[in-house]
Design a protein around this motif. Structure first.
Motif, short mmCIF file in Angstrom:
data_model
loop_
_atom_site.label_atom_id
_atom_site.label_comp_id
_atom_site.label_asym_id
_atom_site.label_seq_id
_atom_site.Cartn_x
_atom_site.Cartn_y
_atom_site.Cartn_z
N ALA A 8 25.47 43.09 79.72
CA ALA A 8 26.10 43.62 78.50
C ALA A 8 25.19 44.66 77.84
O ALA A 8 23.97 44.63 78.00
CB ALA A 8 26.41 42.50 77.52
N THR A 9 25.82 45.56 77.13
CA THR A 9 25.14 46.50 76.24
C THR A 9 25.46 46.06 74.82
O THR A 9 26.62 45.77 74.51
CB THR A 9 25.63 47.94 76.47
OG1 THR A 9 25.36 48.31 77.82
CG2 THR A 9 24.96 48.91 75.52
N ILE A 10 24.45 45.99 73.96
CA ILE A 10 24.65 45.41 72.63
C ILE A 10 24.14 46.37 71.56
O ILE A 10 23.03 46.90 71.66
CB ILE A 10 23.91 44.06 72.49
CG1 ILE A 10 24.34 43.11 73.61
CG2 ILE A 10 24.19 43.43 71.14
CD1 ILE A 10 23.52 41.86 73.70
N ARG A 67 28.06 32.78 73.62
CA ARG A 67 29.15 32.15 74.39
C ARG A 67 29.88 33.21 75.22
O ARG A 67 30.20 33.00 76.39
CB ARG A 67 30.13 31.47 73.44
CG ARG A 67 31.12 30.54 74.15
CD ARG A 67 32.13 29.96 73.19
NE ARG A 67 31.53 29.52 71.94
CZ ARG A 67 32.20 29.29 70.82
NH1 ARG A 67 33.51 29.47 70.80
NH2 ARG A 67 31.59 28.89 69.73
N LEU A 68 30.12 34.38 74.62
CA LEU A 68 30.81 35.45 75.34
C LEU A 68 29.95 35.96 76.50
O LEU A 68 30.43 36.08 77.64
CB LEU A 68 31.12 36.60 74.38
CG LEU A 68 31.80 37.81 75.03
CD1 LEU A 68 33.30 37.55 75.15
CD2 LEU A 68 31.56 39.08 74.23
N ILE A 69 28.69 36.25 76.23
CA ILE A 69 27.84 36.84 77.26
C ILE A 69 27.55 35.84 78.37
O ILE A 69 27.53 36.20 79.56
CB ILE A 69 26.53 37.37 76.63
CG1 ILE A 69 26.85 38.56 75.71
CG2 ILE A 69 25.54 37.79 77.71
CD1 ILE A 69 25.66 39.11 74.97
N LYS A 95 38.16 31.63 79.21
CA LYS A 95 36.90 30.94 79.52
C LYS A 95 35.99 30.86 78.29
O LYS A 95 35.09 30.02 78.23
CB LYS A 95 36.14 31.69 80.63
CG LYS A 95 36.90 31.90 81.92
CD LYS A 95 36.93 30.65 82.75
CE LYS A 95 37.56 30.92 84.11
NZ LYS A 95 37.60 29.70 84.96
N VAL A 96 36.22 31.77 77.35
CA VAL A 96 35.34 31.87 76.18
C VAL A 96 35.89 31.06 75.01
O VAL A 96 35.15 30.36 74.31
CB VAL A 96 35.18 33.35 75.76
CG1 VAL A 96 34.26 33.46 74.54
CG2 VAL A 96 34.63 34.17 76.91
N GLU A 126 42.49 40.09 67.53
CA GLU A 126 41.47 39.14 67.10
C GLU A 126 41.35 38.01 68.12
O GLU A 126 42.35 37.54 68.67
CB GLU A 126 41.81 38.56 65.73
CG GLU A 126 40.72 37.62 65.21
CD GLU A 126 40.97 37.13 63.80
OE1 GLU A 126 40.07 36.47 63.23
OE2 GLU A 126 42.07 37.40 63.26
N ILE A 127 40.11 37.62 68.38
CA ILE A 127 39.84 36.51 69.29
C ILE A 127 39.47 35.30 68.43
O ILE A 127 38.49 35.34 67.69
CB ILE A 127 38.68 36.84 70.25
CG1 ILE A 127 38.93 38.18 70.95
CG2 ILE A 127 38.48 35.72 71.26
CD1 ILE A 127 40.20 38.25 71.74
N LYS A 128 40.24 34.25 68.50
CA LYS A 128 39.99 33.05 67.72
C LYS A 128 38.98 32.17 68.45
O LYS A 128 39.30 31.53 69.45
CB LYS A 128 41.29 32.27 67.49
CG LYS A 128 42.34 33.03 66.69
CD LYS A 128 41.93 33.23 65.23
CE LYS A 128 43.04 33.83 64.41
NZ LYS A 128 42.67 34.02 62.99
N LEU A 129 37.76 32.17 67.96
CA LEU A 129 36.69 31.41 68.60
C LEU A 129 36.56 30.03 67.94
O LEU A 129 36.55 29.93 66.71
CB LEU A 129 35.36 32.16 68.47
CG LEU A 129 35.31 33.55 69.12
CD1 LEU A 129 34.01 34.24 68.74
CD2 LEU A 129 35.43 33.44 70.62
#
Length: 497
Positions: free
Chosen positions: A352-354, A326-328, A495-496, A289-292
């Motif tokens: 990116a591909t979404i 934010r990620l892209i 960075k994100v 999990e990425i805690k944003l």
């Protein structure tokens, strides 16, 4: 010939919603198209026509007639047959009214109605599509779907790249433009007399929905911008994807990237692809999990998948959009030379591909990080299928392959069968290739199979293709599943977060 006219009219009554009040009008349009000025009713077998699932036999009879009696070339006969079945198909306005009327009851009924109609009027050539070869490649962690598509032409990556800056000329401007609706066709541009599309509004913009004639998976559809403008990956793109799955929650939808090699085969007209199918990557388990920060109600995980992918989930569209953006945005400008990742040289490389779907009131968005840079070692692309795999798949890896469904070229059906036969007959590698020179591209594969023979040659060949497809997805991962790749991903995420 009058018997064929009556059979076509009966087919249209039973399968294409031709009303009795329109029967005489439709008959006269058919006679006009065929250049006939004499007509007498003929007895026909109504029950046989009523039981037909596809119009193949009628259209074959029609093509044979015009080839002989009108002295048309095969391609001209094909166009005329398409035009005639198109004349018997309800007008676009009627299709749209029926579609949206069914939609009020159930969105699935509406999309099924259009799909069935496009089979019945030969836009989707189901008999031909059914000749495609399909199997599932299962691995301990995930699975892939692999198809050998008998109708899709193999495309050249260099030609696809030229489309990014290609000026729109002619009419229609491209094969996706709305102007294709009912278009008779010409050399180099397919007949679209029998295509029918549905008007959509996505986030306040005019788009339209149609099915793909190739049908790579269940209900394979294309959703297209009414304005002819290039592909893009932006906040606007994601809003359109979410708007679509909210309207059609039984479909997924996806946008190819906006760059050659890591995008689709058409880059000069913005469009999405979707369908009533869960891509293999959508079955992959969420990993770390990425805690944003500042992303209330949004979960984000690294996806346990072969390329570098994330899954975002939320019931709140605005919070979700902000987190994905934010990620892209961070990825667009991210460089890590130690991993061959350069966001820019003379042109943009990171994109990116979404893909998106809607489930139980929550949006699920899959973001795959892509980079299309080339190098001396990998002139076709660093994060593209590496040269040793091009004999199986050399085209760019778009959203469908990136999501786990491999569309392999038709030539493989014949080539793999010849290799299987040669190995079973215990011929040498040179003997196999001499008998069929185009098998030369498979020399390494044949040598490997000869060196490590097994009891089931067909199974061995299938496993080789499976492993090649999985390796190609590993090639496309910008952060590999090794120590250096994991460390690089950690640096990027810093960075994100």
């Amino acid at each position: 010939m009058p018997a064929l006219v009556d059979k076509l009219l009966a087919y249209a009554r039973h399968h294409l919603d031709l009303a009795d009040d329109d029967l005489i009008y439709a008959r006269n349009r058919l006679l006009e198209a065929l250049g006939l000025d004499v007509y007498e009713p003929s007895p026909i077998d109504e029950e046989t026509i009523k039981a037909m699932k596809v119009p193949d036999s009628l259209l074959e009879e029609l093509r044979d007639y015009v080839l002989i009696n009108k002295r048309l070339s095969p391609i001209e006969a094909e166009r005329l047959a398409g035009s005639i079945i198109g004349r018997l198909t309800p007008l676009p306005s009627q299709i749209n009214r029926r579609f949206w009327s069914l939609y009020e009851k159930n969105p699935r009924q509406a999309t099924d109605y259009l799909y069935d109609l496009q089979i019945k009027n030969d836009y989707i050539k189901k008999t031909f599509v059914d000749t495609n070869i399909h199997w599932v490649a299962r691995y301990p962690d995930n699975f892939l779907e692999i198809t050998i598509n008998m109708s899709k032409p193999e495309k050249n990556n260099a030609d696809i790249a030229k489309l990014v800056k290609a000026a729109a000329t002619g009419y229609p401007k491209c094969v996706l433009c709305e102007d294709n609706l009912g278009y008779y066709g010409r050399d180099g541009h397919a007949n679209r007399s029998n295509i029918r599309t549905i008007n959509l509004t996505l986030d306040g913009e005019d788009w339209f929905f149609q099915y793909s004639p190739y049908v790579y998976y269940d209900r394979h559809c294309i959703v297209i911008d009414k304005i002819h403008r290039p592909m893009e990956v932006s906040d606007r793109t994601i809003r359109k994807l979410l708007a679509f799955v909210e309207q059609f929650p039984h479909f997924f939808i996806g946008s190819n990237s906006d760059l050659p090699l890591v995008g689709g085969s058409i880059l000069n007209h913005e469009h999405f692809q979707g369908g009533a199918h869960l891509m293999p990557m959508m079955h992959a388990k969420p990993g770390k999990e990425i805690k944003l920060k500042n992303a209330d109600g949004v979960s984000c995980h690294i996806l346990d998948w072969y390329n570098t992918a994330f899954i975002f989930e939320s019931a709140h569209q605005d919070h979700l959009l902000a987190a994905i953006d934010r990620l892209i945005t961070a990825w667009r400008i991210y460089d890590d030379a130690s991993l061959d990742i350069l966001s820019h040289t003379d042109v943009q490389h990171n994109t990116a591909t979404i893909l998106a779907r809607y489930h139980e009131g929550r949006y699920l968005v899959y973001v795959i990080l892509r980079n299309n840079r080339k190098s001396a070692a990998y002139p076709e692309g660093i994060f593209h299928a590496h040269p040793e795999y091009h004999h199986i798949k050399s085209e760019g890896i778009g959203l469908i392959e990136a999501g786990g469904i491999f569309i392999l070229p038709a030539r493989l059906k014949r080539q793999l069968h010849l290799i299987e036969t040669g190995l079973k007959d215990n011929r040498t590698v040179d003997e196999i290739i001499k008998a069929s020179p185009d098998l030369a591209i498979h020399r390494t594969m044949i040598e490997r199979l000869k060196t490590h023979p097994g009891p089931d040659v067909k199974l061995q060949i299938t496993q080789y293709v499976n492993d090649t497809c999985r390796a190609i997805l590993d090639n496309t991962a910008v952060f590999k599943f090794d120590e250096a790749g994991r460390a690089g991903l950690t640096r990027f995420l810093a960075k994100v977060i």
